[in-house]
Each structure stands twice: as structure tokens, then as C-alpha cells.
Scaffold this motif. Sequence first.
Motif, PDB file in Angstrom:
ATOM      1  N   LEU A 189      62.047  68.129   0.242  1.00 21.64           N
ATOM      2  CA  LEU A 189      62.865  67.859   1.427  1.00 21.64           C
ATOM      3  C   LEU A 189      62.423  68.683   2.632  1.00 21.64           C
ATOM      4  O   LEU A 189      62.321  68.163   3.751  1.00 21.64           O
ATOM      5  N   VAL A 190      62.168  69.964   2.406  1.00 24.18           N
ATOM      6  CA  VAL A 190      61.794  70.843   3.520  1.00 24.18           C
ATOM      7  C   VAL A 190      60.434  70.451   4.089  1.00 24.18           C
ATOM      8  O   VAL A 190      60.257  70.348   5.309  1.00 24.18           O
ATOM      9  N   ILE A 191      59.460  70.222   3.203  1.00 27.71           N
ATOM     10  CA  ILE A 191      58.109  69.871   3.673  1.00 27.71           C
ATOM     11  C   ILE A 191      58.145  68.589   4.509  1.00 27.71           C
ATOM     12  O   ILE A 191      57.557  68.515   5.598  1.00 27.71           O
ATOM     13  N   LEU A 192      58.854  67.571   4.002  1.00 28.99           N
ATOM     14  CA  LEU A 192      58.874  66.302   4.725  1.00 28.99           C
ATOM     15  C   LEU A 192      59.716  66.391   6.001  1.00 28.99           C
ATOM     16  O   LEU A 192      59.371  65.772   7.015  1.00 28.99           O
ATOM     17  N   HIS A 193      60.813  67.150   5.961  1.00 25.04           N
ATOM     18  CA  HIS A 193      61.621  67.327   7.170  1.00 25.04           C
ATOM     19  C   HIS A 193      60.799  68.012   8.268  1.00 25.04           C
ATOM     20  O   HIS A 193      60.767  67.538   9.416  1.00 25.04           O
ATOM     21  N   GLU A 194      60.150  69.094   7.899  1.00 29.79           N
ATOM     22  CA  GLU A 194      59.348  69.820   8.895  1.00 29.79           C
ATOM     23  C   GLU A 194      58.130  69.003   9.322  1.00 29.79           C
ATOM     24  O   GLU A 194      57.671  69.110  10.462  1.00 29.79           O
ATOM     25  N   PHE A 195      57.617  68.170   8.416  1.00 30.80           N
ATOM     26  CA  PHE A 195      56.497  67.303   8.787  1.00 30.80           C
ATOM     27  C   PHE A 195      56.924  66.324   9.878  1.00 30.80           C
ATOM     28  O   PHE A 195      56.116  65.957  10.739  1.00 30.80           O
ATOM     29  N   GLY A 196      58.207  65.904   9.839  1.00 32.09           N
ATOM     30  CA  GLY A 196      58.710  65.020  10.890  1.00 32.09           C
ATOM     31  C   GLY A 196      58.616  65.672  12.255  1.00 32.09           C
ATOM     32  O   GLY A 196      58.265  65.025  13.254  1.00 32.09           O
ATOM     33  N   HIS A 197      58.930  66.981  12.318  1.00 25.24           N
ATOM     34  CA  HIS A 197      58.785  67.718  13.590  1.00 25.24           C
ATOM     35  C   HIS A 197      57.300  67.893  13.928  1.00 25.24           C
ATOM     36  O   HIS A 197      56.886  67.750  15.086  1.00 25.24           O
ATOM     37  N   TYR A 198      56.515  68.203  12.903  1.00 23.91           N
ATOM     38  CA  TYR A 198      55.084  68.489  13.103  1.00 23.91           C
ATOM     39  C   TYR A 198      54.348  67.272  13.656  1.00 23.91           C
ATOM     40  O   TYR A 198      53.631  67.375  14.660  1.00 23.91           O
ATOM     41  N   ILE A 199      54.541  66.115  13.006  1.00 23.34           N
ATOM     42  CA  ILE A 199      53.751  64.940  13.392  1.00 23.34           C
ATOM     43  C   ILE A 199      54.152  64.433  14.769  1.00 23.34           C
ATOM     44  O   ILE A 199      53.292  64.020  15.567  1.00 23.34           O
ATOM     45  N   THR A 200      55.453  64.493  15.109  1.00 23.84           N
ATOM     46  CA  THR A 200      55.871  64.052  16.446  1.00 23.84           C
ATOM     47  C   THR A 200      55.389  65.029  17.514  1.00 23.84           C
ATOM     48  O   THR A 200      55.026  64.611  18.629  1.00 23.84           O
ATOM     49  N   ALA A 201      55.365  66.320  17.176  1.00 22.12           N
ATOM     50  CA  ALA A 201      54.838  67.314  18.123  1.00 22.12           C
ATOM     51  C   ALA A 201      53.356  67.062  18.395  1.00 22.12           C
ATOM     52  O   ALA A 201      52.903  67.100  19.547  1.00 22.12           O
ATOM     53  N   ARG A 202      52.613  66.771  17.339  1.00 26.60           N
ATOM     54  CA  ARG A 202      51.174  66.508  17.504  1.00 26.60           C
ATOM     55  C   ARG A 202      50.932  65.221  18.289  1.00 26.60           C
ATOM     56  O   ARG A 202      49.973  65.133  19.069  1.00 26.60           O
ATOM     57  N   VAL A 208      51.367  73.361  17.442  1.00 25.10           N
ATOM     58  CA  VAL A 208      52.222  73.856  16.357  1.00 25.10           C
ATOM     59  C   VAL A 208      51.611  75.162  15.849  1.00 25.10           C
ATOM     60  O   VAL A 208      50.529  75.167  15.274  1.00 25.10           O
ATOM     61  N   GLU A 209      52.289  76.271  16.089  1.00 29.11           N
ATOM     62  CA  GLU A 209      51.740  77.573  15.735  1.00 29.11           C
ATOM     63  C   GLU A 209      51.923  77.887  14.258  1.00 29.11           C
ATOM     64  O   GLU A 209      51.060  78.532  13.644  1.00 29.11           O
ATOM     65  N   LYS A 210      53.046  77.459  13.661  1.00 32.64           N
ATOM     66  CA  LYS A 210      53.317  77.746  12.249  1.00 32.64           C
ATOM     67  C   LYS A 210      53.967  76.547  11.576  1.00 32.64           C
ATOM     68  O   LYS A 210      54.741  75.818  12.208  1.00 32.64           O
ATOM     69  N   PHE A 211      53.659  76.372  10.291  1.00 37.97           N
ATOM     70  CA  PHE A 211      54.331  75.386   9.443  1.00 37.97           C
ATOM     71  C   PHE A 211      54.625  76.099   8.124  1.00 37.97           C
ATOM     72  O   PHE A 211      53.707  76.378   7.358  1.00 37.97           O
ATOM     73  N   GLY A 244      65.240  76.830   3.260  1.00 30.00           N
ATOM     74  CA  GLY A 244      64.700  75.879   4.226  1.00 30.00           C
ATOM     75  C   GLY A 244      63.261  76.205   4.582  1.00 30.00           C
ATOM     76  O   GLY A 244      62.484  76.692   3.769  1.00 30.00           O
ATOM     77  N   GLY A 245      62.906  75.948   5.821  1.00 37.81           N
ATOM     78  CA  GLY A 245      61.551  76.192   6.305  1.00 37.81           C
ATOM     79  C   GLY A 245      61.549  75.961   7.799  1.00 37.81           C
ATOM     80  O   GLY A 245      62.596  75.754   8.412  1.00 37.81           O
ATOM     81  N   TYR A 246      60.377  75.974   8.411  1.00 39.21           N
ATOM     82  CA  TYR A 246      60.352  75.771   9.857  1.00 39.21           C
ATOM     83  C   TYR A 246      58.943  75.459  10.349  1.00 39.21           C
ATOM     84  O   TYR A 246      57.943  75.765   9.684  1.00 39.21           O
ATOM     85  N   VAL A 247      58.891  74.812  11.513  1.00 41.86           N
ATOM     86  CA  VAL A 247      57.648  74.737  12.282  1.00 41.86           C
ATOM     87  C   VAL A 247      57.906  75.478  13.584  1.00 41.86           C
ATOM     88  O   VAL A 247      58.988  75.363  14.173  1.00 41.86           O
ATOM     89  N   LYS A 248      56.957  76.279  14.004  1.00 40.59           N
ATOM     90  CA  LYS A 248      57.090  77.018  15.261  1.00 40.59           C
ATOM     91  C   LYS A 248      56.226  76.328  16.307  1.00 40.59           C
ATOM     92  O   LYS A 248      55.005  76.223  16.153  1.00 40.59           O
ATOM     93  N   LEU A 249      56.892  75.824  17.341  1.00 40.45           N
ATOM     94  CA  LEU A 249      56.204  75.105  18.412  1.00 40.45           C
ATOM     95  C   LEU A 249      55.969  76.032  19.592  1.00 40.45           C
ATOM     96  O   LEU A 249      56.836  76.838  19.950  1.00 40.45           O
ATOM     97  N   SER A 250      54.818  75.934  20.185  1.00 41.23           N
ATOM     98  CA  SER A 250      54.523  76.733  21.385  1.00 41.23           C
ATOM     99  C   SER A 250      55.512  76.366  22.495  1.00 41.23           C
ATOM    100  O   SER A 250      55.803  75.191  22.718  1.00 41.23           O
ATOM    101  N   GLY A 251      56.046  77.406  23.145  1.00 42.33           N
ATOM    102  CA  GLY A 251      56.925  77.165  24.284  1.00 42.33           C
ATOM    103  C   GLY A 251      58.311  76.686  23.912  1.00 42.33           C
ATOM    104  O   GLY A 251      58.940  75.947  24.667  1.00 42.33           O
ATOM    105  N   MET A 252      58.818  77.139  22.762  1.00 47.18           N
ATOM    106  CA  MET A 252      60.176  76.748  22.361  1.00 47.18           C
ATOM    107  C   MET A 252      60.866  77.945  21.724  1.00 47.18           C
ATOM    108  O   MET A 252      60.285  78.633  20.877  1.00 47.18           O
ATOM    109  N   ILE A 253      62.138  78.160  22.101  1.00 49.00           N
ATOM    110  CA  ILE A 253      62.942  79.204  21.461  1.00 49.00           C
ATOM    111  C   ILE A 253      63.579  78.590  20.221  1.00 49.00           C
ATOM    112  O   ILE A 253      64.404  77.678  20.325  1.00 49.00           O
TER     113      ILE A 253
END
Length: 441
Positions: free
Chosen positions: A14-27, A33-36, A64-73
Motif C-alpha cells: 500500500l505504501v509503495i503504490l501510494h507514494e508511487f502515485g505522488h512520484y509518477i505525477t510529480a515526474r 523527487v529528492e526521496k522515495f 507509512g512512507g513518503y516522497v520528498k518533493l523539491s520546493g514543498m513543505i
Amino acid sequence: MIQVAQILFILSVLVILHEFGHYITARWFKVRVEKFYLFMDAGFSLFKKKIKDTEWGIGWLPLGGYVKLSGMIDESMDTEQMNQEPQPWEFRSKPAWQRLIIMLGGIIVNILLAWFIFTTMYATVGKKYISTEVLQQNGLAFGEVGQKAGFKNGDKIVSVDGEFQENFNRMIMDVLFSSEVVVNRGGQNVTLNLSDEQIKNILDKEGRNFVQARSSAIKIDSIIKNKEADKAGLKVGDSILAVNNNKVAFFDEFSTAVKQHINDSVTLKVLRGAEEKEIKVKVNNEGKLGFSVKHAVNDKFFVQQKMSFLEAVPAAIKESWSLLVYNVKSFKLILRPATGAYKQVKSPIGIARQLPDAWDWEFIWNFTALFSIGLAFMNLLPIPGLDGGHALFTTVEMITGKKLSDKAAGYVQTFGMVILLSLMALTFGKDIYQLIADKFF
């Protein structure tokens, strides 16, 4: 250990796929994407490797988990880069509609995952559920709390808030969420309206077991050694036909008859093999004899609806939507403090304890789909720190044209994280206490 392995597997998917949703749309929108990370890396990580601009890793804390996007708090609370000039690859430099899609990316993937799993399951093993209609052919049996709420043994549920629920497990939840329950009692329809206090008593004392199939076979499944039944000579496999010469067709009738003779004795007519016997048994001060019967749901109660792929697709969409609605109803119940429903909220520790002891892929995938919808709903909540909180502020920005300042965004994010961490501490503390209490008290 199998329960722990199951919950870690489910959370990882669940965490990998949820964060992948943020990752792929960011890309897609060219955000760096600084961290996954799978799980949280507070202080240190178990594994990490940098590939191009992104550090991929596994944290030690399975929350859980997270992706860290450049320029986002975000959860990292890294505000240093926010003091610098915005760069084209940063989240904050993108138009509001792109930022909204990135924020909703994880939620969308969670819903798509549930839809995909249900489609696959329905097209292979079929849709399985316990039929309310078949299970309540003999009526239903209610626990003491259910009876105090107005139900009576033998009632058949006709409708809940005007609708009949074919899935018995869902019907139990519908009753707890209901404004009006109509039961058929002896050929007459009776309307019941459960109060918050009655719902609280059901949740606290009996839970889902407040209603069961009305068992017509009173067959002894196990006997407690040196208790009344054992001393009287009752044996596993005995079927009870009568109490003090009064026939009992259902277990609830037997239980009621016995409780009328607390600290006294009753004479049971039992069938052992082909022979009928009369056995006198002492009733303890709880109105019990020291044996148990099986209340397992019979195989004949199950419906297995096999589907083609084309049939499974819309059925899976309908099921995903239905689960999302149930999450909304559950949340509304939690917000009614008088029901005590908030006490039922569980951490991954509490959830793991409810998983089966044996590895069952069919159960795991169905549970993953259910959990995925729950995760999507939770992240939709407009709470600072969650995806829904970010999406809310972005939507307001799109409507008003005014963007929240970085300083204000930092305060909001901090406030949201304090709330979330406090709730996590409470739920984990409750489940850890319950685990210790069950082991040592």
C-alpha cells in the motif's frame, strides 16, 4: 510472526503504490523527487541508494512512507530550500492544478489498486460473501446487549434505513450506522431505532457477535475439564434435545432455559449416537454448564458469485465505491463520542492481531483492497499533514487566486503533524496496552 509478516507485506504494498502515485505525477510535471521512502527513516534508514536525483530507501519505523518533493513543505519539515529563489523543477513553481493532481496521485492509485484487486479476484475465485437471506432463515440470535437494544431471538432483519443488505457482514455494520432497523417478528414488522448509548454497549461488550445465525443444532463442541458438564458426564458430540422435559430447538432457547436455574440443577435430554439419555447437570452462578457449541457459519450460508472479466470490472468499481461509503459512515460514527466508536480505531498492531494465523493469499489480497480504500479515505480528510489538507489549500488557491505563504504553510504543517502524531501515539498506546493485558492479565 505470520500475522506480523502479513501486516508488513500489506503495508509495504500500500505504501509503495501510494507514494508511487505522488512520484509518477510529480515526474510527469517535471518536479524533482529528492526521496522515495518505504517506512519512516527517523534518525537513520535500513537501506538507501541514490539514483540520479532521487534517494530510494527503507526506513526502520513502519508508519507509512513518503516522497520528498523539491520546493514543498512536507513531513520532513525541511524549510531551508524555501528561503531560496524558486527553481523550475520545484513543486512550488508549478501551477495550482498540477500541484493538486500530484497531491491526489496517491489517493487515486489506492482506489485503482482496490479496483484492480477486486476485478482480479471476482474474475478468478469469484465474489464471496455470507448471504443474509440464507443465514437468517431460522431467524437471528442476539446477545444480551442486542436484546437490551430491542432485538429478540428469532427476529429477521427486513431492512436497514429502507434497504435490504444481502451481505450479512455488511448488514451488521449497517445496523450500527443506522437510523432505522425494521425486523420481522412473528410475521409482524417492528421498527427499532438504536440510540448512541445502545450502539456504545454493543461495541464495548459484544461487537460483531451481538448477532449471529440462530443455531438449530445444539451439539457440544468442547467441555471444560472439571466443570459442571464434565462432572455430570456430558461428552463432546452430545446433542441437547430438551431441558427439564421442555424441547429446545435453538441454542438461544437452551441458554434462556438454563439461566432460569442458576445455582440449581437441570435435567438435559441428550442424543449420544443413536441413544437418548437424561443427564442431571449443576448450573453455575453465571448460568452456564461449562461447555461450548460451535457457532461457525455453515458453508451453505456462503455465496460464491463467479464472473467473467467484463462482469468483474463494473462489480469491482461498485465494491470500491461501497467501501468508500462505509468509511464515510464509520468516520461519522467516530465523530459521535457517545457511541464510543473512537475506541475501536486500531493501529497496525491492533490490525495485525486480527489477521489469520495462517498465510492465506485470498484473504490477504481482499484485505489489501479493503485497506487501500481505507487509506484513500484517510488521506482525503482535509487535515493539515495529510494529502487532503494539501489538496484543500491548493483548491482554495485555485478559487481565490491567493496562495498560502511559506511561513503560514509551515505552521499549518506543524500543527497537522502534531495532531497526527498524537493520534498515532494514542492508538499505538491503546493497542500495546491491550496486547500486554491479554498476555499477562
